[in-house]
Write an enzyme that holds these catalytic residues in place. Structure first.
Site, short mmCIF file in Angstrom:
data_model
loop_
_atom_site.label_atom_id
_atom_site.label_comp_id
_atom_site.label_asym_id
_atom_site.label_seq_id
_atom_site.Cartn_x
_atom_site.Cartn_y
_atom_site.Cartn_z
N HIS A 198 0.82 -1.21 0.00
CA HIS A 198 0.00 0.00 0.00
C HIS A 198 0.86 1.26 0.00
CE1 HIS A 198 -3.64 2.35 0.90
NE2 HIS A 198 -2.83 3.10 1.65
N HIS B 175 3.10 6.07 -1.84
CA HIS B 175 3.80 7.18 -1.18
C HIS B 175 5.31 7.04 -1.27
CE1 HIS B 175 -0.02 8.56 0.42
NE2 HIS B 175 -0.26 7.34 0.87
N LYS C 195 -4.97 10.01 -8.47
CA LYS C 195 -4.62 10.21 -7.06
C LYS C 195 -4.73 11.70 -6.77
CE LYS C 195 -2.86 9.00 -2.96
NZ LYS C 195 -3.46 8.05 -2.03
#
Length: 299
Positions: free
Chosen positions: A170, A185, A228
């Site tokens: 993730h 990220h 995003k």
């Protein structure tokens, strides 16, 4: 007996936070920042942030930057051992939630290599020594094993029995859930996908105060057709630095905003725990971790 065990686990979890003060987190993070010898230099990494938008514009899905974010990334930087170890992991995942992950023996070895390489750096050793001094871990091998479980342990994000996600996937690799980019990220994953033509950088809504790397950007982008709204990430940090800062905050302030200090500037790190399953004696997997910028999100 079960009640006693539950209480013991709860007290231990609460004790982690109690044992480490906010001032200690800031002091250690400054040390980790200074020890990040593998961070990118200005000659190794050149970015082109282009358009800065307001927080109210982040959902517009409007491509306001005609050029890629990354102009130049040195092969010398990418050849460093921790970078290579991370790069070897990033192609191991099925990005769509609901598709079960099949971890091969080679992929598990790549996980071990990444964690060991990270712990062999000054950043990794400093983090372990601090946590060891607080009696959170009794040995480095115990620490590495716990990192492996909290980051790479599989769980289901699809409300089913398929083990389709992990904190590492993730946070570092990114996922697709409900038609949107979830997580994602990590700057190296961004660079790789942009280079391959799979990612289109739109704009940024946050640019940190740092004039050297690591910096922090809050970015808008499309990843192979999925949007995003605000994907925040360290830019130019080493893989071991990302792992250390996120792990420090998750271990000491799980599921909360944790304030670190980097080069004299305060930054919030948001972590989330995965509450639907656990490992070991009731420990929780990482759900997400990222630099908290205006409107940044784990979603």
């Amino acid at each position: 007996m079960k009640i006693i065990l539950f209480l013991t686990i709860t007290l231990i979890s609460q004790g982690y936070s109690a044992r480490v003060s906010d001032a200690e987190i800031k002091s250690l993070s400054e040390t980790l920042f200074k020890l990040d010898h593998n961070r990118a230099t200005a000659s190794e990494l050149v970015i082109d942030p282009q358009t800065l938008i307001s927080s109210s514009e982040t959902g517009s899905e409007d491509d306001q930057s005609s050029r890629p974010l990354f102009k130049e990334v040195s092969s010398t930087l990418l050849s460093k051992s921790t970078y290579q170890a991370l790069l070897n992991l990033l192609d191991n995942y099925k990005r769509v939630s609901g598709e079960a992950e099949d971890v091969t023996s080679q992929e598990e070895q790549e996980q071990d290599t990444f964690l060991q390489e990270a712990m062999n750096t000054d950043v990794g050793r400093e983090l372990y020594n601090f946590l060891h001094s607080k009696d959170i871990y009794s040995s480095q091998s115990e620490f590495i094993q716990d990192l492996k479980m909290m980051w790479f342990g599989l769980y289901s994000r699809s409300k089913g029995k398929k083990l389709d996600s992990s904190g590492f996937e993730h946070t570092f690799a990114g996922e697709i859930k409900k038609g949107k980019v979830s997580g994602f990220h990590n700057w190296l994953q961004f660079y790789l996908n942009e280079k391959e033509g799979l990612l289109n950088y739109y704009s940024h809504s946050f640019n940190g105060p740092w004039t050297t790397y690591p910096d922090v950007l809050g970015m808008q982008f499309e990843w192979d057709g999925y949007f995003k709204e605000v994907g925040s990430a360290f830019i130019g940090s080493s893989p071991e630095f990302d792992l250390a800062i996120y792990s420090l905050c998750y271990i000491t302030r799980p599921g909360k905003k944790c304030y670190v200090s980097l080069g004299g500037n305060t930054l919030g790190i948001q972590t989330y725990t995965w509450e639907n399953s656990s490992y070991g004696d009731g420990k929780k997997y990482i759900a997400s971790a990222y630099p908290a910028t205006p409107r940044s999100s784990a979603i």
